[in-house]
Structures are given as C-alpha cells and as structure tokens.
Design an enzyme around this catalytic site. Structure first.
Site, PDB file in Angstrom:
ATOM      1  N   ASP A 168       0.829  -1.210   0.000  1.00  0.00           N
ATOM      2  CA  ASP A 168       0.000   0.000   0.000  1.00  0.00           C
ATOM      3  C   ASP A 168       0.866   1.264   0.000  1.00  0.00           C
ATOM      4  OD1 ASP A 168      -2.345   1.410  -0.037  1.00  0.00           O
ATOM      5  OD2 ASP A 168      -2.842   1.086   2.064  1.00  0.00           O
ATOM      6  N   GLY A 169       0.333   2.313  -0.605  1.00  0.00           N
ATOM      7  CA  GLY A 169       0.990   3.622  -0.545  1.00  0.00           C
ATOM      8  C   GLY A 169       1.568   4.116  -1.859  1.00  0.00           C
ATOM      9  N   ARG A 222       0.172   7.728  -2.677  1.00  0.00           N
ATOM     10  CA  ARG A 222       0.739   8.795  -1.838  1.00  0.00           C
ATOM     11  C   ARG A 222       2.211   9.034  -2.160  1.00  0.00           C
ATOM     12  NH1 ARG A 222      -1.257   6.103   3.454  1.00  0.00           N
ATOM     13  NH2 ARG A 222      -1.870   4.535   1.911  1.00  0.00           N
ATOM     14  N   HIS A 247       2.427   3.469  -9.053  1.00  0.00           N
ATOM     15  CA  HIS A 247       2.230   2.047  -9.355  1.00  0.00           C
ATOM     16  C   HIS A 247       3.431   1.491 -10.120  1.00  0.00           C
ATOM     17  CE1 HIS A 247      -1.676   2.201  -7.643  1.00  0.00           C
ATOM     18  NE2 HIS A 247      -2.184   3.001  -8.560  1.00  0.00           N
ATOM     19  N   ASN A 258     -10.951  -2.539  -5.492  1.00  0.00           N
ATOM     20  CA  ASN A 258     -10.177  -1.588  -6.299  1.00  0.00           C
ATOM     21  C   ASN A 258     -10.799  -1.310  -7.673  1.00  0.00           C
ATOM     22  OD1 ASN A 258      -6.990  -2.790  -5.008  1.00  0.00           O
ATOM     23  ND2 ASN A 258      -8.097  -0.938  -4.435  1.00  0.00           N
ATOM     24  N   TRP A 259     -11.803  -2.096  -8.093  1.00  0.00           N
ATOM     25  CA  TRP A 259     -12.490  -1.795  -9.365  1.00  0.00           C
ATOM     26  C   TRP A 259     -13.160  -0.435  -9.321  1.00  0.00           C
ATOM     27  CZ3 TRP A 259     -11.143  -4.585 -13.304  1.00  0.00           C
ATOM     28  CH2 TRP A 259     -10.848  -5.951 -13.159  1.00  0.00           C
ATOM     29  N   ARG A 293      -5.085  -1.875   8.859  1.00  0.00           N
ATOM     30  CA  ARG A 293      -6.286  -2.686   8.598  1.00  0.00           C
ATOM     31  C   ARG A 293      -5.955  -3.787   7.606  1.00  0.00           C
ATOM     32  NH1 ARG A 293      -7.493   2.533   6.729  1.00  0.00           N
ATOM     33  NH2 ARG A 293      -7.109   2.781   4.497  1.00  0.00           N
ATOM     34  N   LEU A 294      -6.887  -4.737   7.515  1.00  0.00           N
ATOM     35  CA  LEU A 294      -6.675  -5.900   6.639  1.00  0.00           C
ATOM     36  C   LEU A 294      -7.245  -5.695   5.236  1.00  0.00           C
ATOM     37  CD1 LEU A 294      -7.259  -9.161   8.702  1.00  0.00           C
ATOM     38  CD2 LEU A 294      -5.256  -8.562   7.373  1.00  0.00           C
ATOM     39  N   SER A 295      -8.191  -4.776   5.086  1.00  0.00           N
ATOM     40  CA  SER A 295      -8.785  -4.515   3.768  1.00  0.00           C
ATOM     41  C   SER A 295      -9.198  -5.804   3.046  1.00  0.00           C
ATOM     42  CB  SER A 295      -7.826  -3.682   2.909  1.00  0.00           C
ATOM     43  OG  SER A 295      -7.541  -2.447   3.528  1.00  0.00           O
TER      44      SER A 295
HETATM   45  C1  IPE Z   1      -5.424  -2.778  -0.337  1.00  0.00           C
HETATM   46  O1  IPE Z   1      -5.065  -1.444  -0.493  1.00  0.00           O
HETATM   47  C2  IPE Z   1      -5.379  -3.498  -1.665  1.00  0.00           C
HETATM   48  C3  IPE Z   1      -4.053  -3.618  -2.289  1.00  0.00           C
HETATM   49  C4  IPE Z   1      -2.915  -3.294  -1.727  1.00  0.00           C
HETATM   50  C5  IPE Z   1      -4.053  -4.183  -3.617  1.00  0.00           C
HETATM   51  P1  IPE Z   1      -6.170  -0.300  -0.625  1.00  0.00           P
HETATM   52  O2  IPE Z   1      -5.441   0.980  -0.742  1.00  0.00           O
HETATM   53  O3  IPE Z   1      -7.123  -0.626  -1.709  1.00  0.00           O
HETATM   54  O4  IPE Z   1      -6.934  -0.415   0.779  1.00  0.00           O
HETATM   55  P2  IPE Z   1      -7.884   0.619   1.514  1.00  0.00           P
HETATM   56  O5  IPE Z   1      -8.950   1.002   0.531  1.00  0.00           O
HETATM   57  O6  IPE Z   1      -7.047   1.791   1.896  1.00  0.00           O
HETATM   58  O7  IPE Z   1      -8.392  -0.110   2.706  1.00  0.00           O
HETATM   59  C1  IPE Z   2      -1.548   0.247  -3.383  1.00  0.00           C
HETATM   60  O1  IPE Z   2      -1.308   1.624  -3.404  1.00  0.00           O
HETATM   61  C2  IPE Z   2      -1.793  -0.315  -4.759  1.00  0.00           C
HETATM   62  C3  IPE Z   2      -3.185  -0.735  -5.013  1.00  0.00           C
HETATM   63  C4  IPE Z   2      -4.159  -0.673  -4.162  1.00  0.00           C
HETATM   64  C5  IPE Z   2      -3.470  -1.244  -6.341  1.00  0.00           C
HETATM   65  P1  IPE Z   2      -2.488   2.674  -3.423  1.00  0.00           P
HETATM   66  O2  IPE Z   2      -2.800   2.991  -4.850  1.00  0.00           O
HETATM   67  O3  IPE Z   2      -3.623   2.205  -2.606  1.00  0.00           O
HETATM   68  O4  IPE Z   2      -1.785   3.927  -2.749  1.00  0.00           O
HETATM   69  P2  IPE Z   2      -2.479   4.964  -1.753  1.00  0.00           P
HETATM   70  O5  IPE Z   2      -3.036   4.178  -0.611  1.00  0.00           O
HETATM   71  O6  IPE Z   2      -3.519   5.683  -2.538  1.00  0.00           O
HETATM   72  O7  IPE Z   2      -1.343   5.850  -1.348  1.00  0.00           O
HETATM   73 MG    MG Z   3      -4.076   2.407  -0.635  1.00  0.00          MG
END
Ligand code: IPE
Ligand code: IPE
Ligand code: MG
Length: 248
Positions: free
Chosen positions: A24-25, A28, A41, A72-73, A194-196
C-alpha cells in the site's frame, strides 16, 4: 507501529514459511513527489520485483502479494487500466526470471473477470511455471477475503459436504490457499492499520508487521527488518509462555 520494537531473540524458528504483503501507498508516494498516481504504481512494481527475489533468496517458500482487491475496481478507469498494463509487462518481462529462480506463479481471485490480455498473460506464466518448486508466488488479484469464504462454502455445498464432514480442513481445501500454509507474517506498508479484506480465514494466527514506509520505498533491507522482527516474537497459539518454554 512495530518497526521500532526491540526484538528479543527467542527460539521460534527461522524464516516464515509464508509471507503475505499488502503493498500500500503507491498513490501517496507519487503525489508527495508531484507525480501522477500511475507513477507510484510503476515504482511499486519495481519494489515487488526486488521483494520477490529477496524472499526467495531468504528461503520464504510462499509469498502472497495483494495486487488488486475486488474493491479496487471502484478506482478511476485509467488507473485500473494502468495497473493491469503494468501487470502484463511484469509477467512478460519476468517469466524468464521466475523460471530461473524456480518460482511458481498462482492467482488468488476470480480470473474470469480480469481484462482478457491480463488473463492470457497470467495463464501463460502459471502454466510455464507450474513445475517450479522453490517458492510459490501468489498474486491476489480481483481478490476479496469474504468472497473467497463464500466461494468455499458454495463449493462444499455443491459437493454435499455438511454436518461433521464440514471440518476446518475441508473448508481450507476449498480456499485459494489450498495446499499452502497460512501466512505466518502479514506485512502492510504505508501506515494503514487494517486488513482490507485480505486473507480473512487464513490470518487467524498470523503475526503482523506494520510500517509507515510507502510501498515504492520498501526495499529488501526493510523486508529483512520485518523478518528479524518476526523471528523475535513468540507465537503462542493460545498457550501460556511457560508452557511454550517447557515444550522447548
Ligand atoms: C489494499 O489497499 C489493496 C491492495 C494493496 C491491492 P487499498 O489501498 O485498496 O486499501 P484501503 O482502501 O485503503 O483499505
Ligand atoms: C496500493 O497503493 C496499490 C493498489 C491498491 C493497487 P495505493 O494505490 O492504494 O496507494 P495509496 O493508498 O492511494 O497511497
Ligand atoms: Mg491504498
């Protein structure tokens, strides 16, 4: 945050067999640099490559990467398209490396709903790496932990498995992780706690490692720190510390 904890070395075994990561991240990381989220990405894919290689070198036998959740869709269409383009590039570019490193690819999630090109690229790599045995790389794609549980329940029901026959083992055999151990260690980057919807059934006794580091900045060194932290923990599985000491 446990990245600053002082890990006390105790005899709890070595490298985790199964590491699962919530990468994640990326967004940001990009916006903090004035870049488009897509650049995050792209950078995140480079981190994933390095982490796969380091896990395999360290002897992790199963690595599961949360690559795209079912939720994520709901992101903007161009971001979703870019994520799948990067996945296809990764698969086409890494096939030889995966074979050289004896890494088998698997997917956790419903592949029928993925873009055609991504599905074709995945099927090709899954088929070509099917005989690899040193490490299994699971990509959680279009993944939802709750949907995985429901899918298992439907499969058991279709097989007429019910009553006492519906055991934890029978249930686990219908999950994407069938034949693989539960994750010993779940890592989440970017400071979210969180576990998401990740590996809900399998995470029952997983250890967690949360770090503020954004995924593109998570390198092999921090992976090693996470593993060292894990090695310093005592997994109790319901027993008392004294019982565990008597067992060793
Ligand atoms: C969880 O990250 C899914 C992946 C890392 C692919 P998200 O960024 O989608 O999770 P939330 O929405 O912050 O919980
Ligand atoms: C994780 O990074 C990748 C996916 C969920 C596909 P994010 O795209 O969720 O990055 P943030 O949380 O918006 O920074
Ligand atoms: Mg994220």
């Amino acid at each position: 945050m446990n990245e600053t904890s002082d890990a006390t070395p105790v005899a709890v075994g070595g490298v985790p067999q199964h590491v699962a990561i919530i990468m994640d991240g990326n967004g940001r990381w990009a916006t903090s640099r004035g870049l488009q989220r897509n650049e995050g990405h792209r950078a995140g894919t480079r981190t994933a490559k390095a982490v796969v290689t380091r896990c395999r070198e360290l002897g992790v036998a199963h690595l599961t990467l949360y690559t795209f959740s079912r939720e994520n869709w709901s992101r903007p269409r161009d971001e979703v398209a870019l994520i799948f383009d990067l996945l296809v590039d990764y698969l086409n570019g890494e096939l030889k490396n995966l074979l050289d490193q004896d890494i088998r690819l698997k997917v956790f999630g419903e592949m029928d709903d993925l873009p055609f090109v991504a599905r074709q690229a995945l099927l090709r790599v899954i088929q070509k790496t099917a005989g690899c045995t040193t490490m299994t790389l699971n990509l959680a794609l279009n993944y939802s932990g709750r949907e995985e549980i429901l899918r298992a329940a439907r499969a058991l029901s279709a097989k007429g498995i019910q009553g006492q026959a519906l055991s934890e083992e029978a249930f686990a055999a219908e999950l994407y992780t069938a034949g693989q151990p539960d994750p010993d260690l779940i890592i989440r980057t970017s400071g979210e706690l969180r576990l998401s919807n990740y590996l809900l059934f399998q995470a029952a006794y997983s250890e967690f490692y949360f770090t503020e580091t954004l995924w593109p900045d998570f390198g092999p060194e921090e992976l090693e720190r996470a593993l060292a932290d894990y090695q310093g923990r005592q997994r109790r599985f319901g027993k008392t510390g004294a019982q565990l000491e008597a067992d060793t």
